[in-house]
Design a protein around this motif. Sequence first.
Motif, short mmCIF file in Angstrom:
data_model
loop_
_atom_site.label_atom_id
_atom_site.label_comp_id
_atom_site.label_asym_id
_atom_site.label_seq_id
_atom_site.Cartn_x
_atom_site.Cartn_y
_atom_site.Cartn_z
N PRO A 179 -15.29 69.82 15.79
CA PRO A 179 -14.24 69.03 16.54
C PRO A 179 -15.17 67.92 16.49
O PRO A 179 -13.92 66.31 16.10
N GLY A 180 -15.74 67.62 17.21
CA GLY A 180 -16.26 66.27 17.42
C GLY A 180 -17.16 65.36 16.45
O GLY A 180 -16.98 64.30 16.51
N LEU A 181 -17.86 66.43 15.55
CA LEU A 181 -17.67 65.25 13.63
C LEU A 181 -16.66 64.90 13.35
O LEU A 181 -16.67 63.70 12.94
N ILE A 182 -15.33 65.74 13.18
CA ILE A 182 -14.55 65.00 13.30
C ILE A 182 -13.98 63.69 13.68
O ILE A 182 -14.09 62.35 13.05
N THR A 183 -14.28 63.64 14.84
CA THR A 183 -14.23 62.33 15.61
C THR A 183 -14.99 61.38 15.47
O THR A 183 -14.76 60.24 15.66
N ILE A 184 -16.31 61.57 15.45
CA ILE A 184 -17.06 60.75 15.00
C ILE A 184 -16.86 60.13 13.52
O ILE A 184 -17.44 58.78 13.70
N ILE A 185 -16.88 60.93 13.17
CA ILE A 185 -17.17 60.48 11.30
C ILE A 185 -15.98 59.62 11.19
O ILE A 185 -16.03 58.38 10.34
N LEU A 186 -14.38 59.79 11.74
CA LEU A 186 -13.41 59.17 11.28
C LEU A 186 -13.79 57.78 11.89
O LEU A 186 -13.16 57.14 11.39
N MET A 192 -15.93 50.90 10.24
CA MET A 192 -16.32 50.18 9.32
C MET A 192 -15.92 49.76 8.22
O MET A 192 -16.23 48.74 7.74
N MET A 193 -15.33 50.96 7.67
CA MET A 193 -14.23 50.55 5.74
C MET A 193 -13.49 49.41 5.82
O MET A 193 -14.11 48.55 4.96
N THR A 194 -12.69 49.95 7.11
CA THR A 194 -11.89 48.82 7.16
C THR A 194 -11.84 47.69 7.84
O THR A 194 -11.77 46.46 6.47
N SER A 195 -12.44 47.08 7.64
CA SER A 195 -13.60 46.06 8.68
C SER A 195 -14.52 45.03 7.92
O SER A 195 -13.77 44.06 7.81
N ILE A 196 -14.87 45.68 7.25
CA ILE A 196 -16.32 45.39 5.71
C ILE A 196 -15.39 44.42 4.90
O ILE A 196 -15.64 43.53 4.16
N ALA A 197 -14.12 45.28 4.20
CA ALA A 197 -13.18 45.97 2.97
C ALA A 197 -11.90 44.27 3.14
O ALA A 197 -12.33 43.45 2.37
N ILE A 198 -12.08 44.06 4.85
CA ILE A 198 -11.24 42.99 5.23
C ILE A 198 -11.96 41.74 5.08
O ILE A 198 -11.83 40.93 5.11
N THR A 199 -13.16 41.82 6.11
CA THR A 199 -13.87 40.20 6.25
C THR A 199 -14.62 40.15 4.67
O THR A 199 -14.55 39.57 4.99
N ARG A 200 -14.87 40.91 4.04
CA ARG A 200 -15.00 40.58 2.66
C ARG A 200 -13.51 39.73 1.95
O ARG A 200 -14.53 38.82 1.32
N LEU A 226 -2.88 51.69 4.10
CA LEU A 226 -2.69 52.56 4.17
C LEU A 226 -3.52 53.64 2.73
O LEU A 226 -3.54 55.17 2.85
N PRO A 227 -4.25 52.91 2.02
CA PRO A 227 -5.71 53.80 1.27
C PRO A 227 -6.28 54.70 1.91
O PRO A 227 -6.76 55.55 1.08
N TYR A 228 -6.63 53.74 2.90
CA TYR A 228 -8.02 54.28 3.79
C TYR A 228 -7.36 55.78 4.48
O TYR A 228 -8.56 55.98 5.15
N LEU A 229 -6.54 55.21 4.92
CA LEU A 229 -5.91 56.26 5.59
C LEU A 229 -5.72 58.13 4.93
O LEU A 229 -5.70 58.43 5.43
N TYR A 265 -4.33 59.52 14.83
CA TYR A 265 -6.08 59.03 14.99
C TYR A 265 -6.32 57.93 14.05
O TYR A 265 -7.46 57.13 14.14
N CYS A 266 -6.32 58.58 12.91
CA CYS A 266 -6.90 58.39 11.67
C CYS A 266 -6.06 56.15 11.40
O CYS A 266 -7.09 55.33 11.29
N LEU A 267 -4.81 56.09 11.98
CA LEU A 267 -4.53 54.51 12.09
C LEU A 267 -5.07 53.95 13.32
O LEU A 267 -5.15 53.24 12.76
N VAL A 268 -5.27 54.72 14.32
CA VAL A 268 -5.45 53.97 15.54
C VAL A 268 -7.52 53.53 15.75
O VAL A 268 -7.47 51.98 15.75
N VAL A 269 -8.11 53.66 14.67
CA VAL A 269 -9.28 53.59 14.04
C VAL A 269 -9.41 52.90 12.96
O VAL A 269 -9.94 51.42 12.68
N LEU A 270 -8.05 53.05 12.18
CA LEU A 270 -8.28 51.64 10.85
C LEU A 270 -7.77 50.34 11.70
O LEU A 270 -7.88 49.12 11.07
N ALA A 271 -6.74 50.81 12.76
CA ALA A 271 -6.52 49.59 13.47
C ALA A 271 -7.11 48.50 14.35
O ALA A 271 -7.84 47.62 14.01
#
Length: 371
Positions: A179-186, A192-200, A226-229, A265-271
Amino acid sequence: MNRLKGIIKKEFFHIFRDKRTLLILFGIPIVQIVLFGFAISTEIKQVKIAVLDMAKDEHSQKITEKVLSTPYFVLDKYLNDTKEIDETFKEGKIKATLVFPPKFSEELERTNQANVQIIADASDPNTGTQIGSFLQLQVQEYLITNEFSKGGIKIPALINAEVEMRYNKELKSAYMFVPGLITIILMLVCTMMTSIAITREIETGTMEVLLASPMHPAIILLGKVLPYLLLSFANASLILGLGKFIFYVPIVGNPLLLAAEIGLYCLVVLALGIFISTVARTQQLALMISLFALFLPTMLLSGFIFPVENMPLPLQIISRIVPATYFNIIIKAIMLKGASFSIIWKETVILIGIFIVLMGVSTKRFKIRLE
């Protein structure tokens, strides 16, 4: 030699002039030593417990007072029957329950032995084992400080303090780390993926082109998210599948509720990733913020490895603004304890609130950038 001195002097000048370099050199080590020094603690202190005293007699009350007089344990509530034990554990407020059977003192004085049950939450096996051992020790110390006698003769007494490890009887570490790894990895991958994609896109100027279109900035941001979600949800499903079929970690609760909470949670971390992209001007800075500013708090302050209760008050306050803290409670409660929505609704509402705030601030900052 003079040329070498000149180059060294020039390099020091550039280092001290660049605030980001100074932050990496001095800021990150300071933050790490403070976090690791204060957050990493395996000590047992201020652990919330419940007491089910079906005897309510002299010795049961004295043992309870003995346990609560130490700095290790704090009383959360008195329970009325055994049905309340599971519900209280599912709420996530307590780590153990001390259970006294009926006629405890009478049995102890008549036969010089009695039974006490200690139920520990073993969803974190290391902490559960420690808490069970500490409670056993407190009960045994009560016997040492209180003499039992018959006819003026001292007689040794015995209290059997049986420890039950609930939710993880075999004390498997996988019950904690899956359960902890799901929290950390997500948190890391999605942010990271969202911030880099938009910053690019901001670096190349294409984001400004999109924002100049008739579409509302919020719709553009949702379209980016949504794609990253979907990819993040697939990632979480993969981890759950591996945990269940390889490490045999159960999913006791409602799978649909678990899926909905993972999606939230995915929505939160993507935001959060979108927010970082509004702060960072380059992909490198976005990557650094995602790794260093999020990895350490998520790993150390979310309760994944070290109990939040053991941390100093300032770090406990910081942990309350880390989304992973609430999701860690939710996923463990559903997967291992079978909690329903009525038990985790507070954490769910907090995550929804964090998502709304992050999206609102991010949308506003994108408008400012466009202007």
